[in-house]
Design a protein around this motif. Structure first.
Motif, PDB file in Angstrom:
ATOM      1  N   GLY A 139       0.791  -1.143   0.047  1.00 23.08           N
ATOM      2  CA  GLY A 139       0.118   0.083  -0.149  1.00 23.08           C
ATOM      3  C   GLY A 139       0.631   1.301  -0.085  1.00 23.08           C
ATOM      4  O   GLY A 139       0.635   2.267  -0.788  1.00 23.08           O
ATOM      5  N   MET A 140       1.849   1.145   0.634  1.00 26.84           N
ATOM      6  CA  MET A 140       2.795   2.468   0.768  1.00 26.84           C
ATOM      7  C   MET A 140       3.677   2.587  -0.398  1.00 26.84           C
ATOM      8  O   MET A 140       3.809   3.782  -0.803  1.00 26.84           O
ATOM      9  N   ARG A 141       3.937   1.301  -1.036  1.00 27.47           N
ATOM     10  CA  ARG A 141       4.693   1.379  -2.450  1.00 27.47           C
ATOM     11  C   ARG A 141       3.814   2.160  -3.498  1.00 27.47           C
ATOM     12  O   ARG A 141       4.022   2.874  -4.373  1.00 27.47           O
ATOM     13  N   LEU A 142       2.430   1.614  -3.408  1.00 29.56           N
ATOM     14  CA  LEU A 142       1.474   2.241  -4.332  1.00 29.56           C
ATOM     15  C   LEU A 142       1.164   3.539  -4.263  1.00 29.56           C
ATOM     16  O   LEU A 142       1.063   4.482  -5.158  1.00 29.56           O
ATOM     17  N   LEU A 143       1.128   4.271  -2.908  1.00 30.76           N
ATOM     18  CA  LEU A 143       1.116   5.650  -2.603  1.00 30.76           C
ATOM     19  C   LEU A 143       2.377   6.508  -3.007  1.00 30.76           C
ATOM     20  O   LEU A 143       2.245   7.374  -3.507  1.00 30.76           O
ATOM     21  N   GLY A 165       2.161   6.837  -6.600  1.00 29.94           N
ATOM     22  CA  GLY A 165       1.132   7.811  -7.157  1.00 29.94           C
ATOM     23  C   GLY A 165      -0.099   7.286  -7.320  1.00 29.94           C
ATOM     24  O   GLY A 165      -0.874   7.660  -7.978  1.00 29.94           O
ATOM     25  N   LEU A 166      -0.388   6.370  -6.491  1.00 25.40           N
ATOM     26  CA  LEU A 166      -1.765   5.467  -6.536  1.00 25.40           C
ATOM     27  C   LEU A 166      -2.415   5.654  -5.172  1.00 25.40           C
ATOM     28  O   LEU A 166      -1.726   5.015  -4.316  1.00 25.40           O
ATOM     29  N   TRP A 174     -12.474  -2.845  -4.392  1.00 25.82           N
ATOM     30  CA  TRP A 174     -11.411  -2.160  -4.526  1.00 25.82           C
ATOM     31  C   TRP A 174     -11.412  -0.970  -5.512  1.00 25.82           C
ATOM     32  O   TRP A 174     -12.112  -1.110  -6.480  1.00 25.82           O
ATOM     33  N   GLN A 175     -11.040   0.245  -4.982  1.00 27.48           N
ATOM     34  CA  GLN A 175     -11.101   1.454  -6.076  1.00 27.48           C
ATOM     35  C   GLN A 175      -9.688   1.882  -6.358  1.00 27.48           C
ATOM     36  O   GLN A 175      -9.063   1.696  -5.052  1.00 27.48           O
ATOM     37  N   LEU A 176      -9.175   2.410  -7.135  1.00 27.61           N
ATOM     38  CA  LEU A 176      -7.892   2.766  -7.508  1.00 27.61           C
ATOM     39  C   LEU A 176      -8.051   4.384  -7.959  1.00 27.61           C
ATOM     40  O   LEU A 176      -9.050   4.726  -8.757  1.00 27.61           O
ATOM     41  N   ALA A 177      -7.477   5.337  -7.506  1.00 25.22           N
ATOM     42  CA  ALA A 177      -7.459   6.728  -7.993  1.00 25.22           C
ATOM     43  C   ALA A 177      -5.960   7.082  -8.429  1.00 25.22           C
ATOM     44  O   ALA A 177      -4.997   6.979  -7.386  1.00 25.22           O
ATOM     45  N   SER A 178      -5.768   7.692  -9.509  1.00 24.20           N
ATOM     46  CA  SER A 178      -4.285   8.313  -9.742  1.00 24.20           C
ATOM     47  C   SER A 178      -4.444   9.533 -10.643  1.00 24.20           C
ATOM     48  O   SER A 178      -5.387   9.806 -11.260  1.00 24.20           O
ATOM     49  N   ALA A 179      -3.535  10.336 -10.848  1.00 25.10           N
ATOM     50  CA  ALA A 179      -3.336  11.530 -11.259  1.00 25.10           C
ATOM     51  C   ALA A 179      -2.904  11.231 -12.616  1.00 25.10           C
ATOM     52  O   ALA A 179      -3.112  12.130 -13.747  1.00 25.10           O
ATOM     53  N   ASP A 180      -2.336  10.040 -12.869  1.00 24.24           N
ATOM     54  CA  ASP A 180      -1.670   9.727 -14.303  1.00 24.24           C
ATOM     55  C   ASP A 180      -1.546   8.162 -14.390  1.00 24.24           C
ATOM     56  O   ASP A 180      -0.871   7.401 -14.164  1.00 24.24           O
ATOM     57  N   PRO A 181      -2.996   7.730 -14.682  1.00 24.65           N
ATOM     58  CA  PRO A 181      -3.204   6.187 -14.702  1.00 24.65           C
ATOM     59  C   PRO A 181      -2.333   5.510 -15.987  1.00 24.65           C
ATOM     60  O   PRO A 181      -2.452   4.280 -16.017  1.00 24.65           O
TER      61      PRO A 181
END
Length: 575
Positions: free
Chosen positions: A93-97, A100-101, A111-118
């Motif tokens: 989870g911290m690696r994803l954060l 940028g996710l 599960w939901q995912l959000a990113s500024a640059d998918p």
């Protein structure tokens, strides 16, 4: 998003084309961004934000439509769900954060995912390492909102009070911080704001915009981001980013929302951090003709007569933000017929005028208003403009200049026109010198103009006195006669609020002008030391109208309200 969440969302049409179709961008701005992108790389949306060509609110819906993803507003997220998602994913989870996710489970457990640059390949690789996220639903989020949540969620968030200069510089160069500041300025320009206020608190800092003279709250942001935002502003404004104990002033030249602007930056130390105010000054000076000031025909005729006198002192008074500088610049433009030498001393120089010698006062090195005025007299000027008379020395030199064949235009901080006389005398100037030099005083205020799209007809306001009503009718008739038109009928209106005016009921501002002509009788009274009450009586007999009476005329014309007039002039109190 299709079932394989590791694949970037497909899209067919280019972002630039979609922005043009949505009228969120102009062709010249797009071409400039494409040229920058070709030279330096980067995503087109990020380039446009950094250039200030459009705001995040303008970009995100178009970008979401291009990617085929829902646009997620950060305010709709629950911090508890995000923290629970981080805890469940553990180190991943911290690696994803960090990549940028944001990842979390919704109320149904999906599960939901959000990113500024998918579309980033490394982001897809990180997701692929977590089987639970294979069927997750993707969302698009702005850089600024993602960074706000990331700052809040990171366990190793930077301390608010223990940052060295190197760390601050690194924060200031962070892409999300740059985008946040650029987007903030662009939003302010689009909203017609004159100032941006950044005010730190214990847990959040507040962003407020001054629009039409009134502050409006725009957003509240986690204080974890504040040091980076302030450092970015100070860095581009030429300030010392490591100095947080003393006030500082700087200047930024930039382009935002398609407009070239200068930004005056001021910081002061406060309990929770530095408070920042940015004054926005468009480089492209608007039409400075006297007609655009909003003077009534009879007032315009009188003002032009003042500007044509060969020598004497003409004062413009009012509080900060009342439009004094615009009035003086318009006056200079009206006198600038290439037959007269015009020099100004200002602090700061707000607008550059052609064929005018403009001097920046620098008190820190001893180059004060008074010292500049002394030097001016050796430059054979015809018209001298003094940004502000602040002390006895400046006042005396300005008056001496007016008495020795120069037209001197200056500003002074007083509530009304007659008070300008006593203000000069209180500074220590001899009454006979004030009487000999002073030719005219104009006090002014700015009141908000009723929105043309939503204002509705109303009854005569109860706050309007019979005396002010009578004066307003007489002045309207005199103006109409001068313009060769019939007397206008009264039109009372009230504010309602609509999207065009931001639901305030007002859009733009108009000026109220109290004009006092200083003729021989009043000059003699000043020299004799008459009190402000007697001078006011003499001015009234000569045709002076108070600011409240001028405001009543604007209300009669359906341009504003008495509540607004009293708010701006302080001459009454609404019930």
């Amino acid at each position: 998003m299709d079932q394989d969440s590791r694949q970037p969302p497909p899209f067919q049409q280019r972002l630039g084309e979609l922005l043009l179709q949505a009228e969120a961008l102009r062709e010249p701005e797009l071409q400039a961004a494409l040229a920058f992108q070709a030279a330096h790389g980067g995503r087109l949306g990020a380039v446009l934000l950094r250039m200030g060509a459009l705001t995040s609110d303008s970009l995100m819906p178009v970008l979401a439509a291009q990617l085929g993803l829902p646009w997620l507003r950060g305010a709709s997220l629950a911090e508890s769900l995000l923290r629970a998602g981080l805890a469940e994913l553990g180190p991943q989870g911290m690696r994803l954060l960090g990549a940028g996710l944001l990842a979390w489970r919704d109320a149904d457990g999906a599960w939901q995912l959000a990113s500024a640059d998918p579309l980033r390949a490394d982001l897809a690789e990180e997701v692929a390492q977590t089987a639970a996220l294979a069927d997750a639903t993707w969302h698009l989020m702005s850089d600024g909102e993602f960074e706000q949540w990331a700052q809040r969620l990171r366990m190793n968030a930077l301390s608010l009070h223990a940052q060295d200069e190197r760390t601050l510089r690194e924060l200031a160069e962070d892409a999300p911080v740059i985008a946040f500041v650029n987007n903030l300025v662009a939003q302010a320009v689009e909203a017609r704001a004159s100032d941006i206020h950044l005010e730190p608190g214990e847990r959040e800092f507040e962003v407020r915009l001054r629009i039409d003279g009134v502050l409006h709250r725009r957003q509240q942001v986690d204080m974890a981001r504040y040091p980076a935002v302030v450092s970015r502003i100070k860095l581009v404004g030429g300030l010392d980013i490591a100095e947080r104990r003393l006030p500082q002033d700087g200047r930024i030249s930039t382009r935002a929302a398609g407009v070239e602007i200068d930004i005056r930056v001021s910081t002061i130390p406060a309990v929770h951090g530095e408070s920042v105010v940015m004054r926005l000054l468009p480089k492209q000076v608007a039409d400075l003709s006297l007609e655009r000031l909003g003077l009534r025909p009879t007032q315009l005729q009188l003002f032009r007569r003042w500007l044509n006198i060969p020598n004497g002192l003409v004062l413009v008074t009012g509080p900060t933000g009342s439009g004094k500088s615009t009035t003086l610049y318009s006056a200079l433009a009206a006198t600038n017929d290439f037959t007269r030498k015009i020099v100004t001393v200002e602090d700061p120089v707000e607008f550059r005028l052609p064929h005018v010698i403009q001097v920046q006062a620098q008190p820190e090195i001893g180059y004060t208003f008074a010292r500049a005025l002394r030097a001016f007299l050796r430059h054979d000027p015809d018209v001298i403009m003094v940004g502000e008379i602040r002390d006895r020395e400046t006042a005396e030199i300005a008056i001496q200049s007016a008495l020795t064949g120069h037209l001197v235009l200056a500003t002074l901080h007083t509530n009304d026109a007659p008070s300008a006389i006593t203000r000069l005398i209180d500074m220590g100037v001899e009454p006979f010198l004030v009487g000999a030099a002073l030719r005219a005083v104009m006090a002014q205020r700015l009141v908000r103009r009723l929105c043309a799209q939503c204002a509705q007809d109303a009854e005569r306001p109860a706050l309007l006195s019979d005396a002010d009503w009578a004066h307003a009718q007489a002045d309207a008739a005199a103006d109409a006669a001068l313009a060769g038109a019939g007397s206008p009928s009264a039109r009372w209106r009230r504010p309602m609020g609509c999207p065009a005016c931001g639901h305030t009921g007002f859009s733009g501002r108009i000026g109220l002008y109290e004009m006092m002509d200083v003729g021989p009788a009043m000059q003699h009274g000043i020299a004799q030391g008459l009190g402000v009450g007697e001078l006011e009586r003499m001015a009234n007999e000569a045709g002076r109208r108070s600011l409240a009476q001028e405001g009543a005329l604007k209300v009669l014309q359906g341009l504003s309200t008495m509540d607004e007039v009293y708010r701006a002039t302080g001459t009454g109190a609404a019930p």
